[in-house]
Scaffold this active site. Structure first.
Site, mmCIF file in Angstrom:
data_model
loop_
_atom_site.group_PDB
_atom_site.id
_atom_site.type_symbol
_atom_site.label_atom_id
_atom_site.label_comp_id
_atom_site.label_asym_id
_atom_site.label_seq_id
_atom_site.Cartn_x
_atom_site.Cartn_y
_atom_site.Cartn_z
ATOM 1 C CB CYS A 1 -3.648 3.269 -1.660
ATOM 2 S SG CYS A 1 -4.748 4.635 -1.342
ATOM 3 C CG ASP B 1 0.463 -2.411 6.279
ATOM 4 O OD1 ASP B 1 -0.515 -2.577 7.049
ATOM 5 O OD2 ASP B 1 0.384 -1.771 5.218
ATOM 6 C CE LYS C 1 -7.325 -0.468 6.314
ATOM 7 N NZ LYS C 1 -8.121 0.150 5.251
ATOM 8 C CD GLN D 1 -6.818 -4.630 4.109
ATOM 9 O OE1 GLN D 1 -7.797 -5.359 4.281
ATOM 10 N NE2 GLN D 1 -6.933 -3.346 3.842
ATOM 11 C CG HIS E 1 -1.940 0.946 1.376
ATOM 12 N ND1 HIS E 1 -1.693 2.262 1.683
ATOM 13 C CD2 HIS E 1 -3.283 0.822 1.242
ATOM 14 C CE1 HIS E 1 -2.857 2.907 1.726
ATOM 15 N NE2 HIS E 1 -3.838 2.056 1.456
#
Lengths: 148, 416
Positions: free
Chosen positions: B373, B209, B235, B212, B132
């Site tokens: 993104c 990261d 999220k 998600q 991303h």
């Protein structure tokens, strides 16, 4: 026809798809019409699809080329997305081939009236809002040039 | 509702879960909302909304400062969420849990603070091709500042990291590796444990990261041995505006503060400021207290439902949707990793993703369209964007059926 008259004509055209809110598939007919107009928009010559003529949106891209003919300002435009292209076709129909000063001063009320206002939202970032701004800027610039 | 992982859930149970999410019963353009944009942001259960509202109604005051009742109560509540997240991630100490604005903020913090301390001219930072922009741009910024370079791990056509290529990129100039746990565009679940293992063999720290991953699978930072792990509350069924950075104490202690201000200091004179200890050192200014309280309620909600159920449910939805979507003639899925989370990126042959999104929206179906993104990833596949449908445990097979018929309709309207 004046810019205002063309807008009224378009509103009239779209009114036949309006059978009230929530009513079945009126939106389908409206989008079908829009897509039809996109398909009918004369293809833009590839030589005009330059970096310079691109109006960048995050979601779809719009190309806009302006030129002058017999004192009037004319536009050629295109988009890579069909729905955007349909709206581009409407904008060209309304604003192309008018006096530059009329274009820069034009009040565009038809988009709201035909129920497609959401496509002008900045969050859509489809390039359409930027295109209208650019068309009016061309109007202003060509008008200035005529005055000089 | 509370769900025991050993019980197989029926559609009736799913309906009970859906009732926890008031927004899901909304109508859009006169049609029932079908929310398939969960990878962007999930909807919120009323338990989270109530926690935030209760905090403002009865408990609000600034944290860490006052001696009065409300301030102590708010501080206690705020710090209790930190401990809850420590447990949730299985971190060694709650001082390793830093509250941030979100994943982007967490990555910026590490890139800036770690970079200032450890990155020199000609050093290298390794990221992957599927990152991303939030896990690209902060590293580019520190590289520009320090004269360092970004190295990129390539992926194959299925959207999987090429591990041999990754291993070849690691060298004595590599200062940090930063990769996503799950790709937001392709859904790929990356082999982060192996990436961390290989990096650590050369004493290189790794940032994951996890934006998600957190809502979808159990993350254990100790088991992964991650040096940094970042995620966003919104999220994971929590409110917007708050996120988490987990960092190993040894790194966080070495790194300079990211921002200056209140709370992050021990003492200030005009000549010299002594910084506070962890975690306050990295939390300048009044933190998003209500957001943290909401995030705490979201973690409780997830824990009650349980990752066994979440994983099973979302895998089932992914499998069903993949099968159904591939039945549509001319539909191509981008991201076919064997190990995949509940997001599907696809294109309908010759149709612009924006057009598909507009038509689906008219039908009350929310999907995301565009480059998500991840522009370098789009370039890798030579496409401008995709349509992405992403699922949460509250989605249903019926909603996927509706998506499929919506796509058929879009094809009919937009096809040549």
């Amino acid at each position: 026809m004046s810019i205002e008259e063309i807008q009224n004509e378009i509103i009239e055209e779209f009114s036949m798809f309006d059978c009230g809110e929530d009513s079945g598939d009126s939106w389908t007919a409206k989008y079908e019409h829009l897509i039809e107009m996109a398909k009918e928009l004369p293809a833009m010559d590839e030589k005009f699809k330059t970096e310079e003529n691109i109006v960048r949106g995050c979601q779809s891209r719009v190309w806009l080329h302006a030129y002058q003919e017999k004192g009037n300002l004319k536009f050629l435009a295109d988009s890579d997305a069909l729905v955007t292209k349909g709206l581009v076709a409407l904008m060209v129909r309304v604003l192309s081939d008018h006096k530059p000063s009329d274009i820069s001063k034009a009040e565009l009320f038809f988009i709201e009236k035909i129920g497609l206002r959401e496509h002008l939202s900045p969050t859509r970032s489809n390039g359409l809002l930027a295109m209208i701004k650019q068309m009016k800027l061309y109007g202003l610039a060509f008008h200035q040039k005529q005055m000089d | 509702m509370q769900v025991s992982p050993s019980i197989k859930l029926t559609e009736n149970d799913i309906m009970k879960i859906r009732n926890d999410f008031p927004l899901l019963s909304q109508k859009v353009h006169g049609k029932p909302l079908i929310y398939l944009d969960n990878a962007s942001s999930s909807q919120k259960p009323k338990q989270v909304i109530d926690a935030i509202s209760n905090y403002y109604l009865n408990e609000h005051s600034n944290v860490h400062r006052g001696v009065h009742y409300l301030s102590s109560a708010a501080t206690e509540k705020y710090e209790a969420v930190r401990e809850k997240i420590r447990k949730f991630l299985n971190a060694a100490s709650s001082c390793e849990i830093i509250f941030t604005k979100g994943t982007t903020d967490s990555i910026n913090l590490v890139a800036s603070s770690f970079g200032k301390k450890f990155i020199q001219k000609n050093d290298e930072i390794i990221i992957s091709e599927m990152e991303h922009h939030s896990n690209i741009v902060p590293w580019q910024m520190i590289c520009d500042e320090r004269g360092a370079k970004i190295r990129v791990i390539p992926i194959n056509d299925n959207g999987e990291i090429l591990m041999d290529e990754f291993n070849n990129l690691l060298n004595e100039k590599t200062k940090i590796v930063a990769v996503s746990h799950i790709s937001n565009t392709l859904g790929t679940i990356n082999p982060v444990k192996e990436i961390i293992y290989l990096s650590h063999k050369r004493n290189i720290p790794v940032l994951i990261d996890g934006a998600q991953a957190i809502p979808h699978l159990k993350v254990d930072v100790k088991e992964l041995d991650a040096d940094f792990y970042c995620f966003s509350s919104h999220k994971a069924y929590g409110p917007t505006g708050v996120g988490v950075l987990f960092g190993k104490e040894k790194w966080l202690n070495e790194m300079p503060p990211y921002q200056g201000g209140g709370d992050m200091i021990k003492s200030v004179t005009f000549e010299k400021t002594i910084y506070n200890e962890l975690p306050q050192k990295f939390e300048a200014g009044t933190p998003p207290i209500a957001g943290v309280v909401g995030l705490g309620a979201a973690i409780d909600y997830i824990n009650n439902i349980g990752f066994d159920f979440i994983l099973e449910r979302e895998n089932e939805l992914l499998e069903y949707a993949t099968k159904k979507l591939l039945n549509i003639k001319g539909l191509k899925i981008y991201g076919n990793s064997k190990n995949k989370g509940a997001a599907i990126s696809f294109l309908l042959d010759g149709i612009h993703p924006y057009d598909v999104g507009v038509i689906l929206d008219q039908l009350g179906i929310a999907v995301r369209t565009g480059h998500h993104c991840t522009q370098p990833l789009m370039e890798r596949f030579r496409i401008a964007g995709t349509v992405r449908a992403s699922f949460a445990f509250y989605n249903t097979r019926e909603e996927i059926d509706q998506l499929v018929s919506g796509l058929e309709k879009a094809k009919k309207l937009l096809g040549n």
